[in-house]
Design a protein around this motif. Structure first.
Motif, PDB file in Angstrom:
ATOM      1  N   VAL A 156       0.850  -1.193   0.000  1.00 19.62           N
ATOM      2  CA  VAL A 156       0.000   0.000   0.000  1.00 19.62           C
ATOM      3  C   VAL A 156       0.883   1.240   0.000  1.00 19.62           C
ATOM      4  O   VAL A 156       1.849   1.329   0.753  1.00 19.62           O
ATOM      5  N   LEU A 157       0.549   2.188  -0.858  1.00 20.34           N
ATOM      6  CA  LEU A 157       1.224   3.482  -0.896  1.00 20.34           C
ATOM      7  C   LEU A 157       0.430   4.428   0.008  1.00 20.34           C
ATOM      8  O   LEU A 157      -0.727   4.750  -0.286  1.00 20.34           O
ATOM      9  N   LEU A 158       1.044   4.819   1.125  1.00 21.88           N
ATOM     10  CA  LEU A 158       0.416   5.730   2.090  1.00 21.88           C
ATOM     11  C   LEU A 158       1.215   7.015   2.161  1.00 21.88           C
ATOM     12  O   LEU A 158       2.453   6.981   2.162  1.00 21.88           O
ATOM     13  N   ARG A 159       0.504   8.132   2.244  1.00 16.29           N
ATOM     14  CA  ARG A 159       1.154   9.432   2.308  1.00 16.29           C
ATOM     15  C   ARG A 159       0.698  10.188   3.546  1.00 16.29           C
ATOM     16  O   ARG A 159      -0.394   9.962   4.042  1.00 16.29           O
ATOM     17  N   ASN A 160       1.559  11.102   4.008  1.00 17.06           N
ATOM     18  CA  ASN A 160       1.148  12.009   5.084  1.00 17.06           C
ATOM     19  C   ASN A 160       0.712  13.327   4.447  1.00 17.06           C
ATOM     20  O   ASN A 160       0.790  13.501   3.224  1.00 17.06           O
ATOM     21  N   ALA A 161       0.284  14.277   5.274  1.00 15.16           N
ATOM     22  CA  ALA A 161      -0.220  15.555   4.765  1.00 15.16           C
ATOM     23  C   ALA A 161       0.845  16.347   4.021  1.00 15.16           C
ATOM     24  O   ALA A 161       0.534  17.171   3.162  1.00 15.16           O
ATOM     25  N   ALA A 162       2.129  16.091   4.324  1.00 15.07           N
ATOM     26  CA  ALA A 162       3.235  16.777   3.642  1.00 15.07           C
ATOM     27  C   ALA A 162       3.582  16.133   2.304  1.00 15.07           C
ATOM     28  O   ALA A 162       4.477  16.605   1.606  1.00 15.07           O
ATOM     29  N   GLY A 163       2.892  15.047   1.946  1.00 17.45           N
ATOM     30  CA  GLY A 163       3.166  14.375   0.676  1.00 17.45           C
ATOM     31  C   GLY A 163       4.311  13.382   0.740  1.00 17.45           C
ATOM     32  O   GLY A 163       4.788  12.928  -0.301  1.00 17.45           O
ATOM     33  N   GLU A 164       4.742  13.034   1.951  1.00 14.50           N
ATOM     34  CA  GLU A 164       5.815  12.048   2.106  1.00 14.50           C
ATOM     35  C   GLU A 164       5.195  10.647   2.136  1.00 14.50           C
ATOM     36  O   GLU A 164       4.026  10.486   2.469  1.00 14.50           O
ATOM     37  N   PHE A 165       6.020   9.649   1.815  1.00 14.44           N
ATOM     38  CA  PHE A 165       5.559   8.278   1.673  1.00 14.44           C
ATOM     39  C   PHE A 165       6.040   7.416   2.829  1.00 14.44           C
ATOM     40  O   PHE A 165       7.191   7.508   3.249  1.00 14.44           O
ATOM     41  N   LEU A 166       5.141   6.551   3.321  1.00 17.05           N
ATOM     42  CA  LEU A 166       5.467   5.677   4.434  1.00 17.05           C
ATOM     43  C   LEU A 166       6.277   4.481   3.946  1.00 17.05           C
ATOM     44  O   LEU A 166       5.857   3.768   3.036  1.00 17.05           O
ATOM     45  N   LEU A 167       7.435   4.281   4.566  1.00 25.35           N
ATOM     46  CA  LEU A 167       8.239   3.082   4.366  1.00 25.35           C
ATOM     47  C   LEU A 167       8.375   2.385   5.713  1.00 25.35           C
ATOM     48  O   LEU A 167       8.348   3.026   6.765  1.00 25.35           O
ATOM     49  N   VAL A 168       8.532   1.068   5.650  1.00 22.03           N
ATOM     50  CA  VAL A 168       8.714   0.264   6.856  1.00 22.03           C
ATOM     51  C   VAL A 168       9.998  -0.537   6.713  1.00 22.03           C
ATOM     52  O   VAL A 168      10.430  -0.847   5.601  1.00 22.03           O
ATOM     53  N   GLU A 169      10.599  -0.850   7.855  1.00 24.14           N
ATOM     54  CA  GLU A 169      11.805  -1.675   7.841  1.00 24.14           C
ATOM     55  C   GLU A 169      11.473  -3.030   8.457  1.00 24.14           C
ATOM     56  O   GLU A 169      11.277  -3.129   9.674  1.00 24.14           O
ATOM     57  N   PRO A 170      11.404  -4.077   7.619  1.00 26.97           N
ATOM     58  CA  PRO A 170      11.093  -5.405   8.138  1.00 26.97           C
ATOM     59  C   PRO A 170      12.253  -5.986   8.943  1.00 26.97           C
ATOM     60  O   PRO A 170      13.414  -5.649   8.718  1.00 26.97           O
TER      61      PRO A 170
END
Length: 167
Positions: A31-45
């Protein structure tokens, strides 16, 4: 001899035998998720090196969009409505892996409070962060980076992308 569809039990047994012989695909759903600033959520498995998009593997007989939403609930304690398909990528067999279908769905923009309160909620993730598009692209491995770029283009013009990566 092939049974007749009018013999319901024999016909279903015949179809089940054919189904059992057909190929099975590994399927991933991110899933591509963004915050209000237009940045993208990445996770570290914790189970592989590097950064990733939130999501995971689809279970047997599970729809990819529902799998993506389930993975967000499990790993981030986050409930979002998946808003649409951005990318489908067919990945050829490689290393020990058979081929795979990899989906990226649009998860939309998270409000400031939700984005700020996100934390890993299970042992599969060590951390998460929001990044602008260019740094996010560089943090992802090459195959996922290519998918990420295609997802950004699909967000821009509303046209889902089909990718095909040869081995």
């Amino acid at each position: 001899m092939k049974p007749s569809p009018s013999d319901h039990e024999a016909w279903n047994a015949y179809l089940a035998e054919g189904n059992a012989k057909q190929a099975r695909k590994r399927v991933g759903a991110d899933v591509l998720l963004r915050n209000a600033a237009g940045e993208f959520l990445l996770v570290e498995p914790t189970y592989k090196p590097g950064w990733d998009l939130p999501g995971g593997m689809v279970e047997a007989n599970e729809a990819p969009d529902l799998a993506a939403a389930r993975e967000l609930r499990e790993e981030l304690n986050l409930t979002v409505e998946v808003q649409g398909l951005l990318v489908v990528d067919w990945v050829a067999p490689h290393g020990p892996w058979d081929d795979q279908l990899a989906f990226i769905f649009d998860g939309g923009v998270l409000d400031e409070e939700t984005a700020g309160s996100l934390r890993p909620s299970d042992e599969e993730l060590s951390q998460l962060a929001f990044f602008p598009a260019d740094p996010a692209q560089r943090l992802l491995n090459p195959r996922l980076s290519r998918r990420f770029v295609a997802a950004l283009a699909a967000l821009e013009d509303g046209v889902p992308r089909y990718l095909r990566r040869a081995s």
